[in-house]
Design a protein around this motif. Structure first.
Motif, PDB file in Angstrom:
ATOM      1  N   GLU A   7       0.841  -1.189   0.000  1.00  0.00           N
ATOM      2  CA  GLU A   7       0.000   0.000   0.000  1.00  0.00           C
ATOM      3  C   GLU A   7       0.880   1.243   0.000  1.00  0.00           C
ATOM      4  N   ALA A   8       0.893   1.933  -1.136  1.00  0.00           N
ATOM      5  CA  ALA A   8       1.815   3.048  -1.348  1.00  0.00           C
ATOM      6  C   ALA A   8       1.256   4.380  -0.881  1.00  0.00           C
ATOM      7  N   ASP A   9      -0.046   4.587  -1.030  1.00  0.00           N
ATOM      8  CA  ASP A   9      -0.645   5.888  -0.724  1.00  0.00           C
ATOM      9  C   ASP A   9      -2.050   5.723  -0.180  1.00  0.00           C
ATOM     10  N   TYR A  10      -2.434   6.698   0.652  1.00  0.00           N
ATOM     11  CA  TYR A  10      -3.812   6.845   1.096  1.00  0.00           C
ATOM     12  C   TYR A  10      -4.225   8.275   0.759  1.00  0.00           C
ATOM     13  N   TRP A  11      -5.347   8.421   0.074  1.00  0.00           N
ATOM     14  CA  TRP A  11      -5.745   9.744  -0.375  1.00  0.00           C
ATOM     15  C   TRP A  11      -7.255   9.807  -0.542  1.00  0.00           C
ATOM     16  N   MET A  12      -7.760  10.942  -0.998  1.00  0.00           N
ATOM     17  CA  MET A  12      -9.201  11.116  -1.147  1.00  0.00           C
ATOM     18  C   MET A  12      -9.541  11.667  -2.520  1.00  0.00           C
ATOM     19  N   MET A  13     -10.708  11.320  -2.985  1.00  0.00           N
ATOM     20  CA  MET A  13     -11.200  11.782  -4.274  1.00  0.00           C
ATOM     21  C   MET A  13     -12.652  12.218  -4.132  1.00  0.00           C
ATOM     22  N   ASP A  14     -13.036  13.204  -4.920  1.00  0.00           N
ATOM     23  CA  ASP A  14     -14.425  13.623  -4.955  1.00  0.00           C
ATOM     24  C   ASP A  14     -15.306  12.460  -5.407  1.00  0.00           C
ATOM     25  N   GLY A  15     -16.367  12.197  -4.660  1.00  0.00           N
ATOM     26  CA  GLY A  15     -17.225  11.058  -4.984  1.00  0.00           C
ATOM     27  C   GLY A  15     -17.900  11.168  -6.333  1.00  0.00           C
ATOM     28  N   GLY A  16     -18.215  12.381  -6.758  1.00  0.00           N
ATOM     29  CA  GLY A  16     -18.814  12.562  -8.070  1.00  0.00           C
ATOM     30  C   GLY A  16     -17.861  12.207  -9.187  1.00  0.00           C
ATOM     31  N   VAL A  17     -16.578  12.546  -9.020  1.00  0.00           N
ATOM     32  CA  VAL A  17     -15.554  12.153  -9.998  1.00  0.00           C
ATOM     33  C   VAL A  17     -15.387  10.634  -9.995  1.00  0.00           C
ATOM     34  N   ALA A  18     -15.406  10.071  -8.801  1.00  0.00           N
ATOM     35  CA  ALA A  18     -15.172   8.632  -8.669  1.00  0.00           C
ATOM     36  C   ALA A  18     -16.279   7.788  -9.293  1.00  0.00           C
ATOM     37  N   PHE A  19     -17.533   8.250  -9.220  1.00  0.00           N
ATOM     38  CA  PHE A  19     -18.657   7.419  -9.646  1.00  0.00           C
ATOM     39  C   PHE A  19     -19.453   7.973 -10.826  1.00  0.00           C
ATOM     40  N   GLY A  20     -18.980   9.064 -11.416  1.00  0.00           N
ATOM     41  CA  GLY A  20     -19.583   9.534 -12.655  1.00  0.00           C
ATOM     42  C   GLY A  20     -21.062   9.835 -12.536  1.00  0.00           C
ATOM     43  N   VAL A  21     -21.865   9.235 -13.417  1.00  0.00           N
ATOM     44  CA  VAL A  21     -23.291   9.555 -13.491  1.00  0.00           C
ATOM     45  C   VAL A  21     -24.127   8.857 -12.425  1.00  0.00           C
ATOM     46  N   VAL A  22     -23.520   7.964 -11.644  1.00  0.00           N
ATOM     47  CA  VAL A  22     -24.278   7.285 -10.582  1.00  0.00           C
ATOM     48  C   VAL A  22     -24.592   8.290  -9.482  1.00  0.00           C
ATOM     49  N   PRO A  23     -25.859   8.464  -9.100  1.00  0.00           N
ATOM     50  CA  PRO A  23     -26.223   9.462  -8.086  1.00  0.00           C
ATOM     51  C   PRO A  23     -25.591   9.162  -6.729  1.00  0.00           C
ATOM     52  N   ASP A 206      -7.209   0.351 -12.787  1.00  0.00           N
ATOM     53  CA  ASP A 206      -8.325   1.293 -12.926  1.00  0.00           C
ATOM     54  C   ASP A 206      -9.414   0.754 -13.846  1.00  0.00           C
ATOM     55  N   PHE A 207      -9.295  -0.506 -14.239  1.00  0.00           N
ATOM     56  CA  PHE A 207     -10.348  -1.169 -15.003  1.00  0.00           C
ATOM     57  C   PHE A 207     -11.554  -1.416 -14.108  1.00  0.00           C
ATOM     58  N   ILE A 208     -11.306  -2.028 -12.944  1.00  0.00           N
ATOM     59  CA  ILE A 208     -12.326  -2.194 -11.904  1.00  0.00           C
ATOM     60  C   ILE A 208     -11.629  -1.806 -10.604  1.00  0.00           C
ATOM     61  N   PRO A 209     -11.593  -0.513 -10.264  1.00  0.00           N
ATOM     62  CA  PRO A 209     -10.720  -0.039  -9.188  1.00  0.00           C
ATOM     63  C   PRO A 209     -11.125  -0.443  -7.781  1.00  0.00           C
ATOM     64  N   ALA A 210     -12.386  -0.824  -7.588  1.00  0.00           N
ATOM     65  CA  ALA A 210     -12.860  -1.205  -6.261  1.00  0.00           C
ATOM     66  C   ALA A 210     -14.050  -2.151  -6.408  1.00  0.00           C
ATOM     67  N   LEU A 211     -14.360  -2.842  -5.324  1.00  0.00           N
ATOM     68  CA  LEU A 211     -15.482  -3.784  -5.338  1.00  0.00           C
ATOM     69  C   LEU A 211     -16.779  -3.096  -5.751  1.00  0.00           C
ATOM     70  N   SER A 212     -16.958  -1.853  -5.348  1.00  0.00           N
ATOM     71  CA  SER A 212     -18.197  -1.123  -5.645  1.00  0.00           C
ATOM     72  C   SER A 212     -18.375  -0.841  -7.130  1.00  0.00           C
ATOM     73  N   TYR A 213     -17.336  -1.062  -7.943  1.00  0.00           N
ATOM     74  CA  TYR A 213     -17.435  -0.824  -9.385  1.00  0.00           C
ATOM     75  C   TYR A 213     -17.827  -2.080 -10.169  1.00  0.00           C
ATOM     76  N   ILE A 214     -18.131  -3.146  -9.493  1.00  0.00           N
ATOM     77  CA  ILE A 214     -18.535  -4.358 -10.203  1.00  0.00           C
ATOM     78  C   ILE A 214     -19.850  -4.162 -10.972  1.00  0.00           C
ATOM     79  N   PRO A 215     -20.860  -3.479 -10.434  1.00  0.00           N
ATOM     80  CA  PRO A 215     -22.054  -3.220 -11.248  1.00  0.00           C
ATOM     81  C   PRO A 215     -21.692  -2.442 -12.513  1.00  0.00           C
ATOM     82  N   ILE A 216     -22.232  -2.829 -13.631  1.00  0.00           N
ATOM     83  CA  ILE A 216     -21.818  -2.296 -14.929  1.00  0.00           C
ATOM     84  C   ILE A 216     -21.893  -0.772 -15.022  1.00  0.00           C
ATOM     85  N   PRO A 217     -22.961  -0.100 -14.542  1.00  0.00           N
ATOM     86  CA  PRO A 217     -23.034   1.360 -14.719  1.00  0.00           C
ATOM     87  C   PRO A 217     -22.045   2.156 -13.863  1.00  0.00           C
ATOM     88  N   TYR A 218     -21.401   1.515 -12.886  1.00  0.00           N
ATOM     89  CA  TYR A 218     -20.496   2.235 -11.990  1.00  0.00           C
ATOM     90  C   TYR A 218     -19.149   2.426 -12.673  1.00  0.00           C
TER      91      TYR A 218
END
Length: 280
Positions: A7-23, A206-218
């Motif tokens: 584990e090289a880094d711990y950081w934060m990202m805007d959730g809207g950037v992270a999940f795109g069009v998903v509300p 970054d193809f499937i960066p986290a478990l929460s991205y398994i659903p296709i629209p994420y």
């Protein structure tokens, strides 16, 4: 073959950037918001020890950019590769190969550093560095959508040393590790598939960066072709389920790896576990 998360880094990202069009009302159910709409992220590299080779997949951000740059990344906790590598019994000099999934700064920045003379040099002085030829060419175009993610000083020292190698196509890279290429997040992203003898581990990058991205629209807002990302992911998840692949997540702060299962709405996360369980 031995696998060790680094584990090289711990950081934060805007959730809207992270999940795109998903509300937000949906993505916060699967990935918690921290504060100010920010989510916690790790850059989880992977050390693969096989035969005489110590292979590190991706290198994190490094520390060349200065305090202001990393403040914008909302980095927190301990960063860097020296301590996690030492915990694995290695130093940077012991790494024989660096495999870059792609050349965005959070994946490649740690391969070089600024020395006391103010010059940028290699951090892994005995390593050979690998990336896809398609992506290296793409990174040099520095398109407006991705330009902030590419820095010339990340790759130039590696090219000058003559130790940067370009991978031309998919297929077996070395015994036990095959490489796949996906183009939705960025052109020519390499995704390693590692045959441990106890199952095939997919370093999902970054193809499937986290478990929460398994659903296709994420799909992250930063993907250059989100519709292609969805098509690539849907096809690959069916393959992964059929062949019982294990997904290893580079950016999931909460989950390291999982198997897949068939659900009512398609492929979904199954058993969650630590990748080191495969070493026993």
């Amino acid at each position: 073959m031995k696998l060790t998360p680094i584990e090289a880094d711990y950081w934060m990202m805007d959730g809207g950037v992270a999940f795109g069009v998903v509300p937000k009302s949906l993505w916060t159910k699967v990935y918690p918001e921290d504060r100010d709409n920010l989510i916690r992220i790790t850059t989880r590299c992977l050390l693969v020890q096989t035969g005489s080779r110590n292979i590190l997949i991706d290198t994190g951000m490094g520390d060349k950019r200065g305090e202001k740059y990393y403040t914008y990344k909302y980095r927190f906790g301990i960063s860097g590769l020296v301590k996690p590598l030492a915990k694995a019994g290695l130093s940077p000099a012991d790494i024989t190969d660096i495999l870059f999934t792609h050349l965005h700064d959070d994946h490649v920045g740690g391969a070089t550093f600024v020395n006391e003379a103010g010059m940028v040099e290699e951090f892994f002085r005995n390593a050979v560095y690998w990336c896809s030829s398609t992506h290296r060419a793409w990174s040099k175009k520095s398109n407006k959508r991705e330009s902030a993610a590419y820095f010339s000083d990340n790759l130039e020292p590696l090219e000058k040393s003559g130790r940067l190698r370009l991978i031309e196509k998919e297929g077996e890279w070395i015994e036990g590790i095959s490489l796949r290429i996906f183009n939705g997040h960025t052109r020519g992203q390499l995704i390693p598939v590692i045959d441990t003898g106890k199952g095939k581990v997919v370093f999902a990058g970054d193809f499937i960066p986290a478990l929460s991205y398994i659903p296709i629209p994420y799909v992250p807002a930063v993907d250059i072709e989100p519709l292609l990302s969805m098509t690539e992911k849907e096809s690959f998840l069916e393959e992964a389920l059929k062949n019982d692949y294990i997904l290893f997540f580079e950016h999931d702060y909460y989950h390291e790896a999982c198997r897949l299962a068939a659900g009512k709405k398609g492929v979904e996360a199954g058993e969650i576990f630590k990748i080191t369980n495969l070493n026993s």
